[in-house]
Structures are given as structure tokens and as C-alpha cells.
Design an enzyme around this catalytic site. Structure first.
Site, PDB file in Angstrom:
ATOM      1  N   TYR A  22     -15.439-135.141 -83.082  1.00 28.19           N
ATOM      2  CA  TYR A  22     -14.717-133.870 -83.134  1.00 28.19           C
ATOM      3  C   TYR A  22     -13.229-134.056 -83.415  1.00 28.19           C
ATOM      4  CZ  TYR A  22     -18.371-130.763 -81.254  1.00 28.19           C
ATOM      5  OH  TYR A  22     -19.483-130.004 -81.074  1.00 28.19           O
ATOM      6  N   LYS A  31     -26.429-144.318 -79.765  1.00 25.02           N
ATOM      7  CA  LYS A  31     -27.205-144.710 -80.956  1.00 25.02           C
ATOM      8  C   LYS A  31     -26.788-146.127 -81.282  1.00 25.02           C
ATOM      9  CE  LYS A  31     -30.058-143.828 -84.361  1.00 25.02           C
ATOM     10  NZ  LYS A  31     -31.512-143.667 -84.150  1.00 25.02           N
ATOM     11  N   ASP A  70     -32.113-140.187 -80.232  1.00 26.41           N
ATOM     12  CA  ASP A  70     -33.321-139.550 -80.775  1.00 26.41           C
ATOM     13  C   ASP A  70     -34.410-139.480 -79.702  1.00 26.41           C
ATOM     14  OD1 ASP A  70     -33.285-142.325 -81.027  1.00 26.41           O
ATOM     15  OD2 ASP A  70     -34.088-142.375 -83.069  1.00 26.41           O
ATOM     16  N   ASP A 113     -23.129-131.915 -77.323  1.00 25.99           N
ATOM     17  CA  ASP A 113     -23.166-130.564 -77.883  1.00 25.99           C
ATOM     18  C   ASP A 113     -24.592-130.222 -78.296  1.00 25.99           C
ATOM     19  OD1 ASP A 113     -22.096-128.112 -78.956  1.00 25.99           O
ATOM     20  OD2 ASP A 113     -22.390-128.985 -80.943  1.00 25.99           O
ATOM     21  N   ASP A 143     -27.609-127.642 -76.056  1.00 28.35           N
ATOM     22  CA  ASP A 143     -28.314-126.454 -76.569  1.00 28.35           C
ATOM     23  C   ASP A 143     -29.824-126.647 -76.452  1.00 28.35           C
ATOM     24  OD1 ASP A 143     -25.843-125.364 -77.327  1.00 28.35           O
ATOM     25  OD2 ASP A 143     -26.654-124.555 -79.197  1.00 28.35           O
TER      26      ASP A 143
HETATM   27  C1  IPM Z   1     -19.789-125.648 -77.334  1.00 25.75           C
HETATM   28  C2  IPM Z   1     -19.512-125.029 -78.685  1.00 25.75           C
HETATM   29  C3  IPM Z   1     -18.240-125.615 -79.259  1.00 25.75           C
HETATM   30  C4  IPM Z   1     -18.455-127.116 -79.391  1.00 25.75           C
HETATM   31  C5  IPM Z   1     -17.782-124.999 -80.585  1.00 25.75           C
HETATM   32  C6  IPM Z   1     -17.634-123.501 -80.468  1.00 25.75           C
HETATM   33  C7  IPM Z   1     -16.525-125.624 -81.105  1.00 25.75           C
HETATM   34  O1  IPM Z   1     -20.599-125.207 -79.532  1.00 25.75           O
HETATM   35  O2  IPM Z   1     -18.928-125.505 -76.450  1.00 25.75           O
HETATM   36  O3  IPM Z   1     -20.843-126.251 -77.154  1.00 25.75           O
HETATM   37  O4  IPM Z   1     -19.027-127.586 -80.390  1.00 25.75           O
HETATM   38  O5  IPM Z   1     -18.041-127.842 -78.481  1.00 25.75           O
HETATM   39 MN    MN Z   2     -22.320-126.150 -78.576  1.00 26.21          MN
END
Ligand code: IPM
Ligand code: MN
Length: 354
Positions: A140, A190, A222, A246, A250
Site C-alpha cells: 500500500y 507467501k 493461498d 485486506d 473480507d
Molecule cells: C479496508 C478498505 C481500505 C483498505 C480501502 C478503502 C483503502 O478496503 O479498510 O479494508 O484497503 O485498507
Molecule cells: Mn478492505
């Protein structure tokens, strides 16, 4: 106690879920006799629109002057055309860097088995994991980055870079968390391909020597993606770099039932940043269907981590459990849903009546 908080409602459904979290915070404050000192400031796309910057100076000053920042969400399709450096998301990355919140905690608990869940209830039994994500380094932020060349020679560059210091400090957050939990760290990398991951493994191994009571397991990313689906209850603390965390958070959110349920705390510096894991969800803005629980649970994390108010945080968590038990949940979790406001009201009332 005086609770000074900078509020950044942000974009999309951010303001809707922040409003519900504020309701709950007000209920907590009046029940326990705390004084609230809160102020809201433009951030993200709403900052670009009202002040010409995703992170206006005035917002920055406010952020630096209180011990806790509470954020809704950032991002708006109207700004998708902007170069990476000017996008509203950049404001969030700047903020994380500015306050040095290198440790992002994302707990995932399967408390509510929703009829909409893709998982079998046996798989969800006992799921209680914590993703500890490195937040101010890695792909990032690595330099050099950007675009160069023209036509077919046009290239884009990002750099994955981690120092021993950055890995060491996030690993310690992971091991410290594990000591208060089931004493098991799964470190994700990885290392069969990446140098940064080889260093990650070495440094995590050396930190582990200071935590003889914690079982350490290294796992390739993975496979980690697969284990989250196949054996989620076996995971306690999952320690990750910025990008891996990240993606995996999710994925793991589906164990809880929905993206909308996950809270987060970003710690490490003097100022704590609290935000639901979900994004701005432009497709559902203004419909009253956004799930406010991720935001409300982030508020509970703020009470605990920034203000050391354990009873208050627990009460909010019990309010969330009560909303689940009463079936008072939004459309992402039920075919007979309640609105965003109904869920916030239920939890605020639970706190007030407790
Ligand atoms: C998160 C979000 C952020 C990230 C974005 C909005 C920059 O997806 O907090 O998980 O990638 O960290
Ligand atoms: Mn995110």
C-alpha cells in the site's frame, strides 16, 4: 469521564451507520455519566466535494486533537476516475500513516447464523478469530510507485517492502492478543515466492521466542484463504501483511454472516482509529438497509481500547447479541429484515434499559 472523539462520517452509507453508532454512544454516555465531546468533519469524497480535499486541513487538525477517531466509510464512484493519489481512499491511507496506526484488529465471530449464510452451521460452530493486519506498510505504501512510459511501453509500478522493525512490532501485537485468547498464532505469508515473506517468517519466528506459551504456525496465503472456509474454528489469531489482511478479512467476514457486521480498531500510535470493515456501498445508500452493527461494534472497540471502558464496551456487545436474539437484523442477514434505524434503536434501548 470526558470522551473526546473526532467523527468522520465519510461517504456512501458511512453517515447512516455512524448515526446509529452515535445513538448507542449517547445511550452509553447517559447511562454511565460520561460527557461527550464529539465533532464531525468532512473526509473522503465528501471532503473532496465540500473542501476540495479528501483530507482537509481542518479535519486533520481535529483528528490530531482527540484520542479517538471514528470513521464511517470512504469511496464514491463519482471519484473513480481520479488518479490513485487523488482518490478519496488516499485520505484514509494518509490518516492511518499520520497517526501511525500500524496494527489493525479485525475480530470475526460467528454469533448469528443467518439463513442467508453460505456456510453449514457445523462449520461456523466455535468460530472466533482475530485478524491482526499490518496497516501502514507493505504494497500500500512502498516506493517507488506510479506510472511511466507511453503507449505499449506504459508501465505501472508498486513496491512491496517490509522492514524487520515493521514486522517485529505487528508480530508482537499478534502474540500479545493471542496470550489473551487461545494462544495460537497463524502467520500468513507467501514465503515460497516473496523475499518480503521470507523476512516476515524469520522475524515472526524470532518474536515467537518471547512467547513460549503461544503456538505459532506459518501458513502460505493461498492455503490460508482455503482454511478460512474449510476450518475457520481452528483459527485464533491470524497475523498478516497489509494487502493479505485486506483480502482475507473480507473473506472471513462471511463467517460472521455479512461484511456489515465486522468492526475494526487501528492502534499503535497515540490516537486510535475505529471503523467498520465494510466500504461505502454506494448501491444501497439512502435505502435504510445498511447494517449498522459493524459500526456499533467498532464503537465498542473504541470504548475499550481508547478509553479503557470495559463495562461500557461489554454492554454494547450484549446489545448487539440481543438484536441478533430478537431477530432484529438488516436485509443482508434476513428475509424479514428490519431497517438500519430499527437495529440502532434496539441496541441503544438495550443499553439504556440495562
Ligand atoms: C479496508 C478498505 C481500505 C483498505 C480501502 C478503502 C483503502 O478496503 O479498510 O479494508 O484497503 O485498507
Ligand atoms: Mn478492505
Amino acid at each position: 469521564m470526558k470522551l473526546s472523539i473526532t467523527i468522520l462520517p465519510g461517504d456512501g452509507i458511512g453517515p447512516e451507520v455512524v448515526a446509529e453508532a452515535m445513538k448507542v454512544l449517547e445511550a452509553v454516555a447517559s447511562k454511565f455519566g460520561h460527557e461527550l465531546d464529539v465533532s464531525a468533519h468532512p473526509f473522503g469524497s465528501s471532503g473532496l466535494e465540500s473542501a476540495g480535499s479528501g483530507f482537509p486541513d481542518e479535519t486533520r487538525d481535529a483528528c490530531m486533537s482527540s484520542p479517538a477517531i471514528f470513521l464511517g466509510a470512504v469511496g464514491d464512484p463519482r471519484h473513480d476516475h481520479l488518479p490513485p493519489n487523488e482518490r478519496p481512499e488516499k485520505a484514509l491511507l494518509h490518516l492511518r500513516r499520520l497517526i501511525e496506526s500500524f496494527a489493525n484488529l479485525r475480530p470475526v465471530v460467528a454469533q448469528f447464523v443467518s439463513p442467508t449464510s453460505p456456510f453449514k452451521s457445523e462449520t461456523l460452530k466455535g468460530v472466533d478469530l482475530l485478524i491482526v493486519r499490518e496497516l501502514t506498510g507493505g504494497l500500500y505504501f512502498g516506493e517507488p510507485r506510479g506510472f511511466e512510459g507511453e503507449g505499449k511501453d506504459r508501465r505501472a509500478i508498486n513496491t512491496l517492502r517490509y522492514s524487520t522493525h515493521e514486522i517485529d512490532r505487528i508480530a508482537r501485537v499478534g502474540f500479545d492478543a493471542a496470550m489473551k485468547r487461545r494462544r495460537h498464532v497463524t502467520s500468513v505469508d507467501k514465503s515460497n515466492v516473496l523475499e518480503t515473506s521470507k523476512l516476515w517468517r524469520e522475524v515472526v519466528d524470532s518474536v515467537a521466542k518471547d512467547y513460549p506459551d503461544v503456538k505459532l504456525e506459518h501458513m502460505l496465503v493461498d492455503r490460508a484463504a482455503m482454511e478460512i472456509i474449510a476450518n475457520p474454528a481452528s483459527i485464533d489469531v491470524m497475523l498478516t501483511s497489509n494487502l493479505f489482511g485486506d483480502i482475507l478479512s473480507d473473506e472471513a467476514s462471511m463467517l460472521a454472516g455479512s461484511m456489515g457486521l465486522l468492526p475494526s480498531a487501528s492502534l499503535g500510535g497515540k490516537i486510535g482509529l475505529y471503523e467498520p470493515v465494510h466500504g461505502s456501498a454506494p448501491d444501497i445508500v439512502g435505502k435504510g438497509i445498511a447494517n449498522p452493527v459493524g459500526a456499533i461494534a467498532s464503537m465498542a472497540m473504541m470504548l475499550l481500547y481508547s478509553f479503557d471502558l470495559e463495562d461500557e464496551a461489554k454492554l454494547v456487545e450484549r446489545g448487539i447479541e440481543s438484536s441478533f436474539a430478537a431477530g432484529c437484523v438488516t436485509a443482508d442477514l434476513s428475509d424479514t429484515p428490519k431497517s438500519t434505524e430499527d437495529v440502532g434503536d434496539h441496541i441503544a434501548r438495550f443499553v439504556a434499559d440495562a
